[in-house]
Design an enzyme around this catalytic site. Structure first.
Site, PDB file in Angstrom:
ATOM      1  CB  VAL A 155      -0.964  -0.074   1.205  1.00  0.00           C
ATOM      2  CG1 VAL A 155      -1.805   1.163   0.942  1.00  0.00           C
ATOM      3  CG2 VAL A 155      -1.982  -1.272   1.345  1.00  0.00           C
TER       4      VAL A 155
ATOM      5  CB  ALA B  44      -5.516  18.951  -1.104  1.00  0.00           C
TER       6      ALA B  44
ATOM      7  CE  LYS C 155      -6.869  -5.724   7.842  1.00  0.00           C
ATOM      8  NZ  LYS C 155      -6.645  -5.968   6.426  1.00  0.00           N
TER       9      LYS C 155
ATOM     10  CB  VAL D 296     -13.580  -0.627   6.546  1.00  0.00           C
ATOM     11  CG1 VAL D 296     -14.721  -1.375   6.213  1.00  0.00           C
ATOM     12  CG2 VAL D 296     -13.298  -0.420   8.146  1.00  0.00           C
TER      13      VAL D 296
ATOM     14  N   GLY E 144     -10.846  -1.680   1.799  1.00  0.00           N
ATOM     15  CA  GLY E 144      -9.912  -1.037   0.655  1.00  0.00           C
ATOM     16  C   GLY E 144     -10.441   0.285   0.078  1.00  0.00           C
TER      17      GLY E 144
ATOM     18  CB  ILE F 193     -15.673   0.512  -0.976  1.00  0.00           C
ATOM     19  CG1 ILE F 193     -15.427  -0.841  -1.866  1.00  0.00           C
ATOM     20  CG2 ILE F 193     -17.225   1.009  -0.744  1.00  0.00           C
ATOM     21  CD1 ILE F 193     -16.206  -2.027  -1.620  1.00  0.00           C
TER      22      ILE F 193
ATOM     23  CD  GLU G 140      -1.081 -12.166   4.288  1.00  0.00           C
ATOM     24  OE1 GLU G 140       0.347 -12.440   4.383  1.00  0.00           O
ATOM     25  OE2 GLU G 140      -1.430 -11.099   3.878  1.00  0.00           O
TER      26      GLU G 140
ATOM     27  CE  LYS H 192     -10.794  -5.832   6.137  1.00  0.00           C
ATOM     28  NZ  LYS H 192     -10.717  -6.786   4.975  1.00  0.00           N
TER      29      LYS H 192
ATOM     30  N   GLY I  25      -5.510  -4.523  -2.356  1.00  0.00           N
ATOM     31  CA  GLY I  25      -4.618  -4.112  -3.326  1.00  0.00           C
ATOM     32  C   GLY I  25      -4.030  -2.441  -3.188  1.00  0.00           C
TER      33      GLY I  25
HETATM   34  N1  HSE Z   1      -6.801  -9.488   3.814  1.00  0.00           N
HETATM   35  C1  HSE Z   1      -7.865  -8.761   3.464  1.00  0.00           C
HETATM   36  C2  HSE Z   1      -8.943  -9.662   2.435  1.00  0.00           C
HETATM   37  C3  HSE Z   1      -7.357  -7.577   2.668  1.00  0.00           C
HETATM   38  O1  HSE Z   1      -8.504 -10.723   1.994  1.00  0.00           O
HETATM   39  O2  HSE Z   1      -9.672  -8.841   2.187  1.00  0.00           O
HETATM   40  C4  HSE Z   1      -7.119  -6.648   3.493  1.00  0.00           C
HETATM   41  O3  HSE Z   1      -8.140  -6.077   4.501  1.00  0.00           O
END
Ligand code: HSE
Length: 443
Positions: A14, A33, A105, A132, A134, A136, A190, A205, A309
């Site tokens: 990120v 801004a 989060k 929360v 990503g 959105i 992961e 979240k 992402g």
């Molecule tokens: N690991 C999370 C997911 C992404 O699979 O949605 C980051 O919050």
């Protein structure tokens, strides 16, 4: 106007996305801004690795505490992940009078109440859109866009990894284990996927969203959390035959005291859920996220997009940077409160235990195929006051005398289902435990 000075802590996926988006869209972001947003310092545990990402011009420092407390820095962006160091750094930044932007989060779900209180005392902002779903803008929607509403419920697909696994199990008939292996091969899951597949990431979240939606403190420790690792390809197929799809949902719902003699409270739960296949949410596939929010004035609203992402999450982090840049000169009393409600107006409405949740159920049981079995099961459900909506029974596989019975109940209390399942499992004809999956209509 002088550029606002930002420190970036953490140069993973990120962090890299953030630098790219800030640089590529610099002109537009500055026009929005009102001043240039400049990453002036970078803190990273692995300086050599970070140096490759940020290029030769930016100072990179392994002393993260020195970076966050640098007097020249006005906003600290925390993208280091984890909880222990992140908490220490964020609280130090706040104490030093810096605004904080974070996408963490777990940090907020576990320590948000303490962090927001410290920020409130110090008159600084902690912005967390990237934490929360990503990219959105669901935090903005809940905190500001829906502010006229009494939120009735939220239901979200807020973990992309588990949604990918469920989509792939449905599309290919794969087992949970092979769909997980595929998610790991593609880099979605992961090496240790526990947080994603056991619903913990989704519960982080959901705790954040429900605090904002209902004006309650963050209460991750009271969330009911059940993941997808026990789901079988059979359940996914039977759900399809009944006109449903199985999704891992985070659900939070306001309960008024009149319903079922239940005390009023907030349901806060993450679990696999059958939803009608025709609902938009049922058709959110792969790693995408979506959150459905029902407000009393606006009705149902749906927010869809990439939940993870580099650039989708950076999109949320930059939005926070622009907000903080615009608002940091505003009187702290007139900024949007962290949890949307004024801090002294948070409510102590309790989180309801899962036994007090009311919903419908999918129940599956393997039984000996002999006379009276179905009658025994339906009698137990009737005794518990549970009404049956649909029954599916399969022919025994050739050469066996065992069959699956699948039932959909009408809405009932979880504690009644618990009691009925205990009795069903003690029948001599029961050959397996009862699989229970909650069913939501989401209308
Ligand atoms: N690991 C999370 C997911 C992404 O699979 O949605 C980051 O919050």
């Amino acid at each position: 106007m002088k550029p606002i000075q930002v420190a970036l802590i953490g140069t993973g996926t990120v962090g890299g996305g953030l630098l790219r988006v800030l640089s590529r869209n610099r002109e537009e972001i500055t026009r929005r801004a009102g001043r240039d947003i400049v990453v002036a310092r970078v803190g990273a545990r692995d300086v050599a690795k970070a140096r490759k990402l940020v290029g030769p011009d930016l100072p990179v420092d392994a002393d993260l505490m020195a970076v966050v407390t640098d007097p020249a820095i006005e906003i600290v962006v925390e993208l280091i992940g984890g909880v222990v160091d992140a908490k220490r750094l964020v609280l130090a930044a706040i104490a030093a009078g810096k605004h904080v932007v974070t996408a963490n989060k777990a940090l907020l779900a576990l320590h948000g109440n303490e962090i927001f209180a410290a920020a409130q005392d110090r008159g600084v902002m902690v912005a967390f859109e990237g934490a929360v779903a990503g990219g959105i803008p669901i935090i903005k929607a809940l905190r500001e866009g829906l502010t006229a509403n009494r939120v009735e419920w939220i239901a979200g697909i807020i973990n992309g990894t588990s949604n990918f696994i469920l989509s792939s199990m449905r599309d290919t008939g794969a087992s949970f284990a092979s769909a997980l292996a595929e998610a790991q091969r593609l880099g979605y899951a992961e090496a240790d996927p526990t947080f994603d597949i056991e619903g913990i990431d989704a519960a982080h979240k959901l705790s954040i969203m429900s605090a904002i939606a209902f004006g309650i403190p963050m209460q991750f420790e009271r969330a009911y959390t059940e993941g997808i690792s026990q789901l079988t390809a059979d359940d996914i197929r039977y759900a399809e035959e009944l006109g449903y799809r199985i999704k891992l949902l985070g659900i939070s719902r306001r309960v008024e005291s009149s319903e079922d003699g239940r005390a009023s409270g907030i349901e806060l739960r993450v679990h696999p859920t059958l939803i009608p296949a025709k609902r938009l949410l049922a058709n959110v596939e792969g790693v995408m996220n979506a959150v459905l929010v029902k407000g009393d004035a606006v009705g149902p609203t749906l927010y869809y997009g990439a939940g993870a992402g580099a650039e989708p999450t950076a999109s949320a982090v930059v939005a926070d940077l622009v907000d903080v840049t615009r608002l940091h000169t505003a009187d702290p009393e007139h900024r949007v409160p962290h949890l949307a409600f004024q801090p002294d107006s948070l409510s102590n409405t309790p989180i309801l235990p899962i036994a007090e949740v009311r919903t419908a159920y999918y129940l599956r049981l393997r039984v000996a195929d002999k006379p009276g079995v179905l009658a025994d099961i339906t009698r137990i459900l009737a005794d518990a006051g549970i009404s049956i909506g649909a029954v599916l029974q399969k022919e025994p596989a050739e050469g066996t005398h065992a069959t699956d019975i699948i039932m959909l109940t009408h809405g009932t209390l979880e504690k009644r289902v618990d009691a009925a399942i205990d009795r069903i499992e003690s029948l001599a004809s029961a050959l397996s435990k009862v699989t229970r999956i909650r069913v939501e209509d989401l209308a």
